[in-house]
Motif scaffolding. Sequence first.
Motif, PDB file in Angstrom:
ATOM      1  N   MET A   1      36.250 -32.120  19.570  1.00 42.25           N
ATOM      2  CA  MET A   1      36.008 -33.470  18.705  1.00 42.25           C
ATOM      3  C   MET A   1      36.240 -34.533  19.433  1.00 42.25           C
ATOM      4  O   MET A   1      35.493 -35.559  19.320  1.00 42.25           O
ATOM      5  CB  MET A   1      37.174 -33.522  17.674  1.00 42.25           C
ATOM      6  CG  MET A   1      36.923 -32.544  16.356  1.00 42.25           C
ATOM      7  SD  MET A   1      35.964 -33.394  15.348  1.00 42.25           S
ATOM      8  CE  MET A   1      36.958 -34.130  14.508  1.00 42.25           C
ATOM      9  N   HIS A   2      37.302 -34.642  20.481  1.00 41.05           N
ATOM     10  CA  HIS A   2      37.559 -35.924  21.220  1.00 41.05           C
ATOM     11  C   HIS A   2      36.381 -36.200  21.984  1.00 41.05           C
ATOM     12  O   HIS A   2      35.946 -37.161  22.479  1.00 41.05           O
ATOM     13  CB  HIS A   2      38.814 -35.832  21.893  1.00 41.05           C
ATOM     14  CG  HIS A   2      40.003 -35.969  20.917  1.00 41.05           C
ATOM     15  ND1 HIS A   2      40.527 -34.840  20.715  1.00 41.05           N
ATOM     16  CD2 HIS A   2      40.707 -36.918  20.059  1.00 41.05           C
ATOM     17  CE1 HIS A   2      41.728 -35.150  19.572  1.00 41.05           C
ATOM     18  NE2 HIS A   2      41.659 -36.235  19.592  1.00 41.05           N
ATOM     19  N   GLY A   3      35.972 -35.030  22.710  1.00 41.00           N
ATOM     20  CA  GLY A   3      34.570 -35.345  23.521  1.00 41.00           C
ATOM     21  C   GLY A   3      33.478 -35.807  22.974  1.00 41.00           C
ATOM     22  O   GLY A   3      32.769 -36.634  23.441  1.00 41.00           O
ATOM     23  N   ASN A   4      33.205 -35.292  21.851  1.00 40.24           N
ATOM     24  CA  ASN A   4      32.129 -35.913  21.009  1.00 40.24           C
ATOM     25  C   ASN A   4      32.007 -37.204  20.736  1.00 40.24           C
ATOM     26  O   ASN A   4      31.190 -38.057  20.654  1.00 40.24           O
ATOM     27  CB  ASN A   4      32.186 -34.844  19.695  1.00 40.24           C
ATOM     28  CG  ASN A   4      30.937 -35.288  18.961  1.00 40.24           C
ATOM     29  OD1 ASN A   4      29.964 -35.982  19.254  1.00 40.24           O
ATOM     30  ND2 ASN A   4      30.912 -34.825  17.690  1.00 40.24           N
ATOM     31  N   ILE A   5      33.477 -37.805  20.286  1.00 36.68           N
ATOM     32  CA  ILE A   5      33.652 -39.196  20.029  1.00 36.68           C
ATOM     33  C   ILE A   5      33.506 -40.105  21.318  1.00 36.68           C
ATOM     34  O   ILE A   5      32.379 -41.052  21.138  1.00 36.68           O
ATOM     35  CB  ILE A   5      35.095 -39.415  19.535  1.00 36.68           C
ATOM     36  CG1 ILE A   5      35.137 -38.592  17.956  1.00 36.68           C
ATOM     37  CG2 ILE A   5      35.451 -40.948  19.266  1.00 36.68           C
ATOM     38  CD1 ILE A   5      36.420 -38.421  17.202  1.00 36.68           C
ATOM     39  N   ILE A   6      34.241 -39.440  22.357  1.00 35.71           N
ATOM     40  CA  ILE A   6      33.991 -40.493  23.543  1.00 35.71           C
ATOM     41  C   ILE A   6      32.456 -40.445  23.936  1.00 35.71           C
ATOM     42  O   ILE A   6      31.940 -41.515  24.574  1.00 35.71           O
ATOM     43  CB  ILE A   6      34.937 -39.927  24.663  1.00 35.71           C
ATOM     44  CG1 ILE A   6      36.347 -40.103  24.282  1.00 35.71           C
ATOM     45  CG2 ILE A   6      34.650 -40.884  25.820  1.00 35.71           C
ATOM     46  CD1 ILE A   6      36.751 -41.469  24.002  1.00 35.71           C
ATOM     47  N   GLY A   7      31.908 -39.342  24.013  1.00 33.29           N
ATOM     48  CA  GLY A   7      30.663 -39.222  24.360  1.00 33.29           C
ATOM     49  C   GLY A   7      29.656 -40.024  23.584  1.00 33.29           C
ATOM     50  O   GLY A   7      28.446 -40.520  24.022  1.00 33.29           O
ATOM     51  N   SER A   8      29.883 -40.250  22.231  1.00 31.90           N
ATOM     52  CA  SER A   8      28.973 -41.052  21.398  1.00 31.90           C
ATOM     53  C   SER A   8      29.093 -42.474  21.802  1.00 31.90           C
ATOM     54  O   SER A   8      28.002 -43.254  21.910  1.00 31.90           O
ATOM     55  CB  SER A   8      29.430 -40.839  20.015  1.00 31.90           C
ATOM     56  OG  SER A   8      30.805 -41.515  19.723  1.00 31.90           O
ATOM     57  N   PHE A   9      30.160 -43.082  22.547  1.00 26.05           N
ATOM     58  CA  PHE A   9      30.352 -44.462  23.008  1.00 26.05           C
ATOM     59  C   PHE A   9      29.598 -44.260  24.403  1.00 26.05           C
ATOM     60  O   PHE A   9      28.873 -45.350  24.651  1.00 26.05           O
ATOM     61  CB  PHE A   9      31.784 -44.686  23.307  1.00 26.05           C
ATOM     62  CG  PHE A   9      32.583 -45.137  22.201  1.00 26.05           C
ATOM     63  CD1 PHE A   9      32.196 -46.204  21.416  1.00 26.05           C
ATOM     64  CD2 PHE A   9      33.363 -44.184  21.624  1.00 26.05           C
ATOM     65  CE1 PHE A   9      33.094 -46.630  20.291  1.00 26.05           C
ATOM     66  CE2 PHE A   9      34.261 -44.405  20.403  1.00 26.05           C
ATOM     67  CZ  PHE A   9      34.113 -45.909  19.771  1.00 26.05           C
ATOM     68  N   ALA A  10      29.553 -43.312  25.121  1.00 24.33           N
ATOM     69  CA  ALA A  10      28.864 -43.286  26.360  1.00 24.33           C
ATOM     70  C   ALA A  10      27.432 -43.451  25.963  1.00 24.33           C
ATOM     71  O   ALA A  10      26.413 -44.033  26.992  1.00 24.33           O
ATOM     72  CB  ALA A  10      29.199 -41.956  27.125  1.00 24.33           C
ATOM     73  N   CYS A  11      26.779 -42.746  24.962  1.00 22.10           N
ATOM     74  CA  CYS A  11      25.370 -42.759  24.774  1.00 22.10           C
ATOM     75  C   CYS A  11      24.849 -43.926  24.161  1.00 22.10           C
ATOM     76  O   CYS A  11      23.782 -44.401  24.138  1.00 22.10           O
ATOM     77  CB  CYS A  11      25.221 -41.545  23.624  1.00 22.10           C
ATOM     78  SG  CYS A  11      25.383 -40.126  24.207  1.00 22.10           S
TER      79      CYS A  11
END
Length: 50
Positions: A1-11
């Motif tokens: 979950m946390h990786g998904n959330i942080i990844g969405s900011f990177a994208c």
Amino acid sequence: MHGNIIGSFACADFGIGGLTPLTLDDIATRYNELVRYSHFDPTWNSEKVH
């Protein structure tokens, strides 16, 4: 979950540029949005599926 959330900011920006201005409030807001639009069953167990 946390990786998904942080990844969405990177994208949201080219490379990791979207991560530098992040605050904990930004992450909490995105987490709450994910929870609101998703359903995760915390009691799910793959062993019960068989």
